[in-house]
Design a protein around this motif. Structure first.
Motif: not given
Ligand code: HEM
Ligand code: SF4
Ligand code: FES
Lengths: 247, 246
Positions: A121, A124-125, A199-200, A202-208
């Motif tokens: 993901r 993918q982001s 940005v996308k 790292v944001s997905q990383h934090d969200h995971e």
């Protein structure tokens, strides 16, 4: 050689896991670590027990499927993948503790198998470039300076095994992400999406649910592809850049 | 959280300012301000070797920076405000990232990770907490309440030309071994914080892209940590061993 193995057994994602001790005799030093587990599994099957579940695919160090925490070190005592680790790295009479990667973002599915789709993901982001397929452009029409090509290649070697996350005291995936950000960011083809990508991702990383980075370098020490720590520097630099450069 | 990955792809706007990496920028920039401040402070402390009068005079000069553009003590108060805000930001980011990291690995490994990573992270976090506790003690002792623990110095003996002297209070305080000990412990925490923090901050800010700059960041970190520990440890030790007297 004769070994004592402490192995994490867990029947399913929601089951309570436990350490189970096995004795394994006559292990050849020429076996790979996974072949050693294969032998143990054959014995378990003969006894009518459930074999130990673990991941592997290519068994030649290129696919990134395998990955075990061996005596507290991701992929074991050598800097290589678990499938490329051989029993000659151990001694007769050793006790070896084998655990799955531990991270909220990598939940255990069964025994030593974890779900690493969080990595998919993240890719993918933003870990891609958008190009029209069909008519491949002439390769020489886009020159790439040699140092940039080399760094992009070095970063592209990441096989997504997750050892960096497993070894990190914060279960952070910055090395994995930094490798992709550096790989694409060094190449002309990666420029159009460069500032949005970081940005996308790292944001997905934090969200995971991965942790933040404390720059300790535990990740780079265990990376079987020797991705250097400076890709995290590049990631930080690109994120900073994104704040002024992104439209 | 359910142990099976059910997370989905983020939809909608993402912004750099809501990431953990941005939080690290905040820590690194506030940390850099502290490093500058700590070096200035260390320089000021060394004035004690010129005697309590010179020490007090330095403190007085700090209040006169940018006078008459700013009122008396104006710059000092602006700088203090900046430091307090920075400290709140630094500590807030530290505790947020700490709790995130705990949440990122609730199940520990059976074999403790002997790698340097775990030790360094612990050192930054518990060292930071030690610094915070010490900072409160330090501010109460010398700035807010100006407490004297040394019975050998009466209120009168702490006066220079009829005014209470901070220089004399410093000398009185560090004649006590346990006060010196508290400061030495805090200095160990500070030294270790800088040993990793200065290098880490450079990497966070994206300044370590080449082998040369990485080496420079590591060397600077070791130098800054060494200079700060030595520079701060010398005055209290000199007072304790009677080299600097009131
Ligand atoms: C007083 C309370 C303090 C606390 C609670 C604290 C806590 C921390 C923690 C936990 C970290 C690592 C954060 C992470 O990466 O997860 C950190 C980083 C840092 N600290 Fe502090 N600290 C304090 C004071 C100071 C002081 C006085 C200085 C400088 C003299 C300083 C300079 C730094 C620097 C340069 C970093 C590196 C930032 C980075 O990794 O990018 N800190 N602090
Ligand atoms: S950066 Fe290294 S350790 Fe991390 S996933 Fe890629 S190959 Fe594995
Ligand atoms: S099984 Fe493919 S890298 Fe180990």
């Amino acid at each position: 050689m004769n070994l004592t193995l402490n192995i994490w057994r867990q029947d399913g994602p929601n089951a309570q896991g436990r350490m189970v001790t096995y004795q394994l005799a006559d292990v050849s030093e020429h076996m790979s670590f996974l072949e050693m587990l294969d032998v143990l599994n054959e014995q378990l099957v003969e006894k009518g027990e459930e074999p130990i579940a673990f991941d592997s695919d290519c068994r030649e160090g290129i696919c990134g499927m395998c990955g075990l925490m061996i005596n507290g070190k991701a992929h074991g005592p050598e800097v290589t993948t678990t499938c490329q680790l051989h029993m000659r790295s151990f001694h007769d009479g050793d006790t070896i503790t084998v655990e799955p990667w531990r991270a909220t973002a990598f939940p255990v599915l069964r025994d030593l198998v974890v779900d690493r789709s969080a990595f998919d993901r993240i890719i993918q982001s933003g870990g891609f470039i958008s190009v029209n397929t069909g008519a491949a452009p002439e390769a020489h029409s886009v020159p790439v300076p040699k140092p940039k090509a080399d760094r992009a290649f070095e970063s592209a070697k990441c096989i997504g095994c997750g050892a960096c996350v497993a070894a990190c005291p914060n279960a952070s995936a910055m090395l994995f992400m930094g490798a992709k950000v550096t790989h694409l960011g060094e190449l002309p083809q990666g420029q159009p999406e460069r500032w949005a990508r970081v940005v996308k991702m790292v944001s997905q990383h934090d969200h995971e649910g991965f942790g933040g980075c404390t720059n300790t370098g535990a990740c780079a020490d265990v990376c079987p592809k020797e991705i250097p720590l400076d890709v995290i520097n590049q990631l930080n630099k690109d994120l900073r850049g994104s704040m002024s450069k992104r439209a | 959280m359910d142990p099976v990955a059910t997370t989905t792809l983020l939809t909608g706007e993402t912004t750099a300012r809501r990431t953990t990496v941005f939080m690290k920028f905040l820590m690194a920039t506030t940390g850099a301000l502290f490093v500058f401040y700590v070096l200035m402070h260390m320089y000021g402390n060394l004035k004690i070797f010129a005697g309590p009068a010179a020490f007090d005079e330095y403190a007085e000069h700090l209040r006169e920076i940018l006078v008459p553009i700013l009122p008396y003590s104006g710059f000092l108060w602006l700088f203090r405000a900046l430091l307090v805000v920075s400290l709140v930001v630094h500590a807030y980011a530290a505790f947020t990232l700490w709790s995130r990291a705990n949440g990122a690995r609730p199940q520990r490994y059976a074999v403790k990770n002997a790698a340097k990573g775990a030790a360094r992270t612990k050192m930054m976090r518990w060292g930071g907490v030690t610094l915070l506790a010490w900072l409160i003690f330090h501010l109460v002792q010398f700035t807010i309440a100006k407490v004297n623990f040394n019975g050998a110095f009466s209120a009168d003996k702490l006066k220079l030309d009829g005014h209470p002297s901070t220089g004399l209070l410093v000398i009185a305080s560090f004649q006590l071994w346990w006060v010196v000990l508290i400061y030495l412990i805090a200095l160990v925490a500070l030294g270790m914080h800088l040993f990793h923090g200065v290098w880490s901050g450079a990497q966070t800010l994206g300044w370590t892209n080449s082998a040369t700059s990485r080496r420079l960041a590591h060397t600077t970190a070791h130098l800054v940590a060494g200079i700060v520990v030595l520079g701060f440890a010398i005055p209290p030790l000199a007072i304790l061993f009677g080299i600097v007297k009131g």
